[in-house]
Design a protein around this motif. Structure first.
Motif, PDB file in Angstrom:
ATOM      1  N   ASP A   1      -6.679  -0.552  73.570  1.00  0.00           N
ATOM      2  CA  ASP A   1      -7.063   0.327  74.675  1.00  0.00           C
ATOM      3  C   ASP A   1      -8.597   1.232  74.420  1.00  0.00           C
ATOM      4  O   ASP A   1      -9.229   1.526  75.199  1.00  0.00           O
ATOM      5  CB  ASP A   1      -6.427   1.987  74.974  1.00  0.00           C
TER       6      ASP A   1
ATOM      7  N   ASP B   1     -13.448  -3.459  75.076  1.00  0.00           N
ATOM      8  CA  ASP B   1     -13.690  -3.706  76.411  1.00  0.00           C
ATOM      9  C   ASP B   1     -13.798  -5.213  76.508  1.00  0.00           C
ATOM     10  O   ASP B   1     -14.251  -5.962  77.511  1.00  0.00           O
ATOM     11  CB  ASP B   1     -15.309  -3.317  76.769  1.00  0.00           C
TER      12      ASP B   1
ATOM     13  N   ASN C   1     -12.502  -8.928  77.372  1.00  0.00           N
ATOM     14  CA  ASN C   1     -11.561  -9.576  78.494  1.00  0.00           C
ATOM     15  C   ASN C   1     -10.312 -10.120  78.104  1.00  0.00           C
ATOM     16  O   ASN C   1      -9.302  -9.988  78.830  1.00  0.00           O
ATOM     17  CB  ASN C   1     -12.432 -10.730  79.146  1.00  0.00           C
TER      18      ASN C   1
ATOM     19  N   ARG D   1      -7.270  -8.994  80.338  1.00  0.00           N
ATOM     20  CA  ARG D   1      -7.378  -7.517  81.122  1.00  0.00           C
ATOM     21  C   ARG D   1      -7.246  -7.625  82.405  1.00  0.00           C
ATOM     22  O   ARG D   1      -7.775  -8.166  83.121  1.00  0.00           O
ATOM     23  CB  ARG D   1      -8.877  -6.972  80.565  1.00  0.00           C
ATOM     24  N   LYS D   2      -6.499  -6.674  82.880  1.00  0.00           N
ATOM     25  CA  LYS D   2      -6.260  -6.357  84.313  1.00  0.00           C
ATOM     26  C   LYS D   2      -6.704  -4.857  84.752  1.00  0.00           C
ATOM     27  O   LYS D   2      -6.713  -4.187  83.882  1.00  0.00           O
ATOM     28  CB  LYS D   2      -4.891  -6.729  84.745  1.00  0.00           C
ATOM     29  N   GLU D   3      -6.708  -4.522  86.048  1.00  0.00           N
ATOM     30  CA  GLU D   3      -6.901  -3.238  86.354  1.00  0.00           C
ATOM     31  C   GLU D   3      -5.805  -2.336  85.888  1.00  0.00           C
ATOM     32  O   GLU D   3      -6.090  -1.206  85.363  1.00  0.00           O
ATOM     33  CB  GLU D   3      -6.990  -2.977  87.825  1.00  0.00           C
ATOM     34  N   SER D   4      -4.646  -2.855  85.553  1.00  0.00           N
ATOM     35  CA  SER D   4      -3.630  -2.074  85.426  1.00  0.00           C
ATOM     36  C   SER D   4      -3.381  -1.991  83.648  1.00  0.00           C
ATOM     37  O   SER D   4      -2.666  -1.349  83.061  1.00  0.00           O
ATOM     38  CB  SER D   4      -2.293  -2.422  85.718  1.00  0.00           C
ATOM     39  N   GLY D   5      -4.247  -2.747  83.111  1.00  0.00           N
ATOM     40  CA  GLY D   5      -4.353  -2.954  81.604  1.00  0.00           C
ATOM     41  C   GLY D   5      -4.157  -4.368  81.144  1.00  0.00           C
ATOM     42  O   GLY D   5      -4.175  -5.319  82.015  1.00  0.00           O
TER      43      GLY D   5
ATOM     44  N   THR E   1      -2.169  -7.526  80.227  1.00  0.00           N
ATOM     45  CA  THR E   1      -0.931  -8.364  80.233  1.00  0.00           C
ATOM     46  C   THR E   1      -0.962  -9.544  79.821  1.00  0.00           C
ATOM     47  O   THR E   1      -1.771 -10.362  79.556  1.00  0.00           O
ATOM     48  CB  THR E   1      -0.898  -8.691  81.835  1.00  0.00           C
TER      49      THR E   1
END
Length: 417
Positions: free
Chosen positions: A234, A237, A239, A290-294, A296
């Motif tokens: 977290d 940055d 990808n 990386r997705k908008e939700s974190g 996956t």
């Protein structure tokens, strides 16, 4: 704020710890202190000085752990008070009725102690045991140093610097657990506030982290846990995040031989890696996107296929070279590395394999060693390295590797361009 995006970005500042008296304890009981073998401390310290000198000649600023902390304590009264407070946490008095009195005395006198002594208290963790000798009025004193930090010179492991900033790790082995207390002091001395400190029960060690500009790889195994990685990602940055499951070497089931990612993988320049393809093929890799939700899970594969799909070129090293710290070099800038003298390390590796009774692997390493002797092509003296335009300098760290680590393990890049 300190940020690092890739292993090949031009190195400006590196952190090291010059080993001292703490190394003595590792020599007394190598297995307990996670050392590979006993070695010559005087030679090891001289090799470390030579490594530092080489880095400085290459134009790199070298920060030393002890100097960074003690100099800050001399110039900053608040930092000095913090150093005193931490030192008092790591000195104990026990014995015949005067333990509390003796601790009160050291607490009262703490301001009289120099910063180097305060540092050494944290480093060695002493317990002063006093008792009256039978039949006499004399006091007999023994001093026990509980779990002194004999591995601190492997400064790669206590923290990582991502493309966002500093993360303080948590060491897997109890014998190394206090090392992060010292590294936190270093970053405070540098006025750098870490973004995160890994919390229990998770583990994260710096030898298991490598940034590759657009993605980063975390190794997981005996020293770094999945939960430690999940706490860290977290604060990046990148990808993509790759979790590589550190492989075992056949026959041995010896986690020390691949304890960290940098024991079997490194990169000397953009889109090039140094490794052993057989090992990479056996290394399970989970790719997270990386997705908008974190993050996956995107794919399960192996490291060899992952790098090939990324278009990376693999410069091959033999298994014997890999075991002899061929991948444990330090990248100075794109296409320039500082490498250990692999041939000297290989002799020590053969002794280790023989002592452990890894007969099949020992014979394989001996065969490869003899071939390299004939062909005069020990890493990095390889045609593939020269064809790729990679410049290299070599330095002998064969005594230092007795602690089970190479140049990459002994250096923590603080600033890269």
């Amino acid at each position: 704020m300190l940020r690092i995006t890739s292993e090949w970005s031009k190195l400006r500042t590196v952190l090291v710890h010059e080993p001292g008296i703490e190394m003595f304890y590792g020599i007394l009981d190598p297995d307990a202190f996670l050392y590979m073998r006993r070695f010559n401390i005087e030679k090891a310290i001289n090799q470390h000085k030579q490594m530092v000198g080489k880095l400085e000649k290459m134009g790199i600023e070298v920060l030393k752990v002890k100097e960074a902390i003690t100099q800050k304590a001399k110039n900053d009264s608040e930092f000095r008070k913090l150093l005193e407070k931490i030192a008092l946490n790591y000195i104990k008095y026990e014995g015949d009725g005067k333990a509390e009195e003796n601790f009160s005395k050291i607490r009262k006198d703490i301001e009289k102690l120099d910063a180097y002594t305060l540092f050494d208290i944290i480093l060695l963790n002493p317990t002063v045991l006093s008792h009256e000798a039978l039949g006499t009025n004399e006091t007999v004193t023994r001093i026990l140093n509980e779990e002194p930090l004999a591995n601190l010179y492997f400064t790669r492991d206590q923290s990582i610097i991502t493309d966002q900033g500093v993360i303080i790790g948590r060491m897997s082995k109890r014998i190394r657990r206090r090392e992060t207390e010292i590294i936190k002091l270093v970053f405070q001395a540098l006025s750098e506030k870490p973004l995160k400190e890994i919390t229990e029960p998770a583990f994260l060690e710096g030898g298991d982290f490598m940034p590759f500009k657009d993605f980063a790889i975390f190794g997981t195994g005996d020293r770094t846990s999945i939960s430690g990685i999940m706490q860290a990602i977290d604060f990046t940055d990148f990808n993509e995040i790759v979790i590589a499951y550190n492989p075992e070497i056949e026959e041995t089931e010896d986690y020390m031989l691949t304890m960290h990612l940098d024991m079997y993988l490194n990169t000397p320049k953009e889109e090039v890696i140094i490794s052993n393809s057989t090992i990479l093929n056996k290394t399970l890799a989970h790719i997270y996107e990386r997705k908008e939700s974190g993050f996956t899970l995107k794919e399960r594969t192996n490291l060899l296929d992952f790098f090939k799909r990324k278009g990376y070129k693999v410069i091959e090293v033999g298994l014997a070279e890999q075991l002899s710290y061929a991948t444990n070099f330090l990248t100075i800038e794109n296409s320039r590395i500082l490498s250990p003298k692999v041939d000297r390390n290989m002799v020590n590796i053969m002794e280790y394999l023989e002592r452990k009774g890894y007969t099949k692997l020992l014979n394989e390493v001996k065969e490869e060693y003899n071939k390299h002797i004939t062909d005069k092509d020990f890493f990095p003296n390889k045609k593939a390295i020269k064809d790729e335009g990679i410049e290299y300098e070599e330095i002998d760290v064969s005594e230092l590797t007795g602690g089970f680590g190479g140049i990459h393990c002994m250096t923590m890049p603080i600033k890269r361009e």
